[in-house]
Design an enzyme around this catalytic site. Structure first.
Site, mmCIF file in Angstrom:
data_model
loop_
_atom_site.group_PDB
_atom_site.id
_atom_site.type_symbol
_atom_site.label_atom_id
_atom_site.label_comp_id
_atom_site.label_asym_id
_atom_site.label_seq_id
_atom_site.Cartn_x
_atom_site.Cartn_y
_atom_site.Cartn_z
ATOM 1 C CD GLU A 1 68.081 -1.128 51.925
ATOM 2 O OE1 GLU A 1 67.864 -2.075 51.128
ATOM 3 O OE2 GLU A 1 67.995 -1.235 53.157
ATOM 4 N N GLY B 1 64.007 1.559 54.392
ATOM 5 C CA GLY B 1 62.932 1.205 55.310
ATOM 6 C C GLY B 1 62.711 -0.271 55.519
ATOM 7 C CB THR C 1 60.309 -6.354 55.599
ATOM 8 O OG1 THR C 1 61.325 -7.134 54.982
ATOM 9 C CG2 THR C 1 58.969 -7.065 55.446
ATOM 10 C CB CYS C 2 58.393 -2.594 58.748
ATOM 11 S SG CYS C 2 57.046 -1.730 59.610
ATOM 12 N N GLY D 1 48.884 -21.224 55.764
ATOM 13 C CA GLY D 1 47.861 -20.730 56.685
ATOM 14 C C GLY D 1 48.434 -20.025 57.885
ATOM 15 C CE1 TYR E 1 53.165 -12.021 60.054
ATOM 16 C CE2 TYR E 1 53.885 -14.055 61.085
ATOM 17 C CZ TYR E 1 54.185 -12.832 60.521
ATOM 18 O OH TYR E 1 55.483 -12.433 60.406
ATOM 19 C CD GLU F 1 49.013 -24.766 57.366
ATOM 20 O OE1 GLU F 1 49.867 -25.574 57.802
ATOM 21 O OE2 GLU F 1 49.302 -23.621 56.960
ATOM 22 N N GLY G 1 56.090 -19.278 54.695
ATOM 23 C CA GLY G 1 57.200 -19.039 55.598
ATOM 24 C C GLY G 1 58.216 -18.064 55.033
ATOM 25 C CG HIS H 1 31.021 0.341 81.831
ATOM 26 N ND1 HIS H 1 30.859 -0.971 81.437
ATOM 27 C CD2 HIS H 1 29.844 0.969 81.575
ATOM 28 C CE1 HIS H 1 29.625 -1.126 80.988
ATOM 29 N NE2 HIS H 1 28.988 0.033 81.063
#
Length: 458
Positions: free
Chosen positions: A35, A40, A42-43, A177, A179, A199, A266, A440
């Site tokens: 590493e 860990g 990116t996450c 634009g 996520y 965007e 991106g 419900h």
């Protein structure tokens, strides 16, 4: 130079690397895991963990400021302290890093090596001047933000550096634009920034059906976020203590000035500094490593997992990559990449969640299908919660009655999309959910109701 030998080398500690190392070690295989940055991937460090912590803080701020219609009045000023938010985020991240470090340094048969790995030949990598060789190599190096030309002379932010800010930007300009741009845009608007999203295309979230993109744009505009579509960013320059962005656009001013600029245009794979030119590993034109159904490269002793293989850009797909490789190594039931249904969510508020094909893709493929839809404004639980923005859509193969895909936009959509995901993995017809009895009052109880009479997709 002496070479240290291992049975397996893993490059990268993202979501696929550590569980693979643990599984190999459990089976008595001498494993090195390398590493170059924080454990860990990116996450843990700059993706899911920190951003969702920020999203949670942003939602608390939004609720505090917008609860009067539900009879809750907050007297006095609502203050967002970004230093406190960052400190909480840092603590959560460090806890995950510490857990990984403990596992990778205390597990028998695992050697953690810190530094940048570069291939010397097809079985050997160099790290900090030392050579390491193995019979098998697994590449798990992830990706990073793509920086368009024209921004080298300004102090732009990425998904990494924006998480280090301790003061809320006055005016945050976001290029992109998708996520990532939308999540940061909404959270910083809720923190108190003026936000403009640029965007280049004609809609947000270009992979989604038009009505979902339009609904998200309406939600964002209601929160005071400025959205400029068909806006190609040409360049940016410093203008005093501000940043001026030059825009090629069909309408609106050709320049825009803000205090900060976030590049969310991106992602690209981290394959350019691996020394892959010393091997015959094949890349596609974007730099992603080509893999087969078992995630094996064109070399039978090298595999690529996670974002660097271009087969999914999400934590859950990276972990599934581990599951595929692990099954091929040690399990009776063999998993394959082709078994996977693509699914993901954008954790805006309300979230949008997607599995399988959307309506546009089904039409392009000429598949005869049925469609079931429902606006969130007709969902009782959503009305009771005061969160009626969004809609639900499920698409069904007309011949087999199997679900082809679904897109949900609404409160809790990132959770109850799994009703559809599980049905698709079960290879069962939509009638299984249609005839089920749900609790419900919930949002998901309306899924059987909306499936009672799906209409032909004209």
């Amino acid at each position: 130079m002496a070479t240290k030998n291992f049975d397996v080398i893993i490059i990268g500690t993202g979501q696929a690397g550590p569980p693979l190392a643990a599984s190999l070690a459990k089976n008595g295989i001498k494993t090195a895991i390398i590493e170059k940055g924080n454990l860990g991937g990116t996450c843990v460090n700059v993706g899911c963990t920190p951003t969702k912590a920020y999203v949670a803080s942003a939602r608390r701020a939004f609720i505090a400021k917008n609860s009067e219609p539900l009879g809750v009045e907050v007297k006095g000023e609502i203050v967002v302290n970004l230093k406190t938010i960052k400190a909480r985020k840092d603590e959560i991240i460090q806890d995950s890093r510490d857990g990984l470090h403990k596992m990778l340094t205390e597990t028998e048969n695992i050697s953690l090596i810190k530094g940048t790995a570069k291939f010397v030949d097809e079985h050997t990598v160099s790290v900090n001047g030392e050579n390491y060789s193995a019979e098998k190599i697994y590449i798990n190096v992830g990706g990073r933000a793509r920086i368009p030309e024209g921004f080298s002379n300004v102090p732009f932010l990425t998904n990494i550096s924006i998480l280090e800010l301790e003061e809320i930007p006055e005016h945050l300009i976001i290029v992109g634009g998708g996520y990532i741009g939308l999540e940061f845009g909404q959270m910083f608007r809720r923190f108190g920034s003026k936000v403009t999203i640029l965007e280049s295309g004609d809609k947000l979230l270009k992979r989604e059906d038009d009505e979902f993109a339009e609904e998200i744009a309406a939600i964002f505009k209601k929160e005071g976020i400025d959205i400029r579509l068909n806006s190609e960013c040409i360049s940016a320059k410093k203008k005093g203590d501000q940043i001026e962005v030059k825009i090629e656009c069909t309408e609106g001013a050709p320049t825009l000035t803000g205090s900060h600029i976030l590049i969310a245009a991106g992602r690209i794979p981290n394959t350019d500094d691996l020394g892959l030119d010393k091997t015959k590993v094949k890349l596609d034109k974007r730099g992603y490593i080509k893999v087969n159904d078992e995630l094996q490269t064109n070399l039978d002793h090298i595999w690529a997992l996670g974002d660097c293989n271009g087969e999914g850009a999400f934590t859950h797909t990276a972990y599934n990559d581990f599951q595929i490789v692990n099954s091929q190594l040690f399990q009776e039931k063999k998993r394959k990449l082709s078994d996977r249904f693509l699914c993901y969510a954008a954790f805006i508020d309300p979230p949008i969640a997607r599995v399988g094909m959307n309506e546009k893709e089904i039409r392009e493929k000429g598949i005869k299908a049925k469609i079931a839809t429902r606006p969130m404004s007709k969902v009782a639980r959503a009305k009771e919660m005061g969160e009626t923005q969004g809609m639900l859509k499920i698409l069904i193969d007309d011949k087999t009655d199997k679900v082809l895909g679904a897109t949900f936009l609404g409160t809790g959509a990132d959770e109850y999309i799994h009703t559809i995901i599980d049905l698709m993995y079960a290879d069962a017809p939509y009638t299984v959910i249609r005839d089920a009895v749900h609790i419900h009052p919930t949002v998901s109880e309306l899924i059987p109701t909306m499936l009672e009479n799906p209409k032909p997709m004209e």
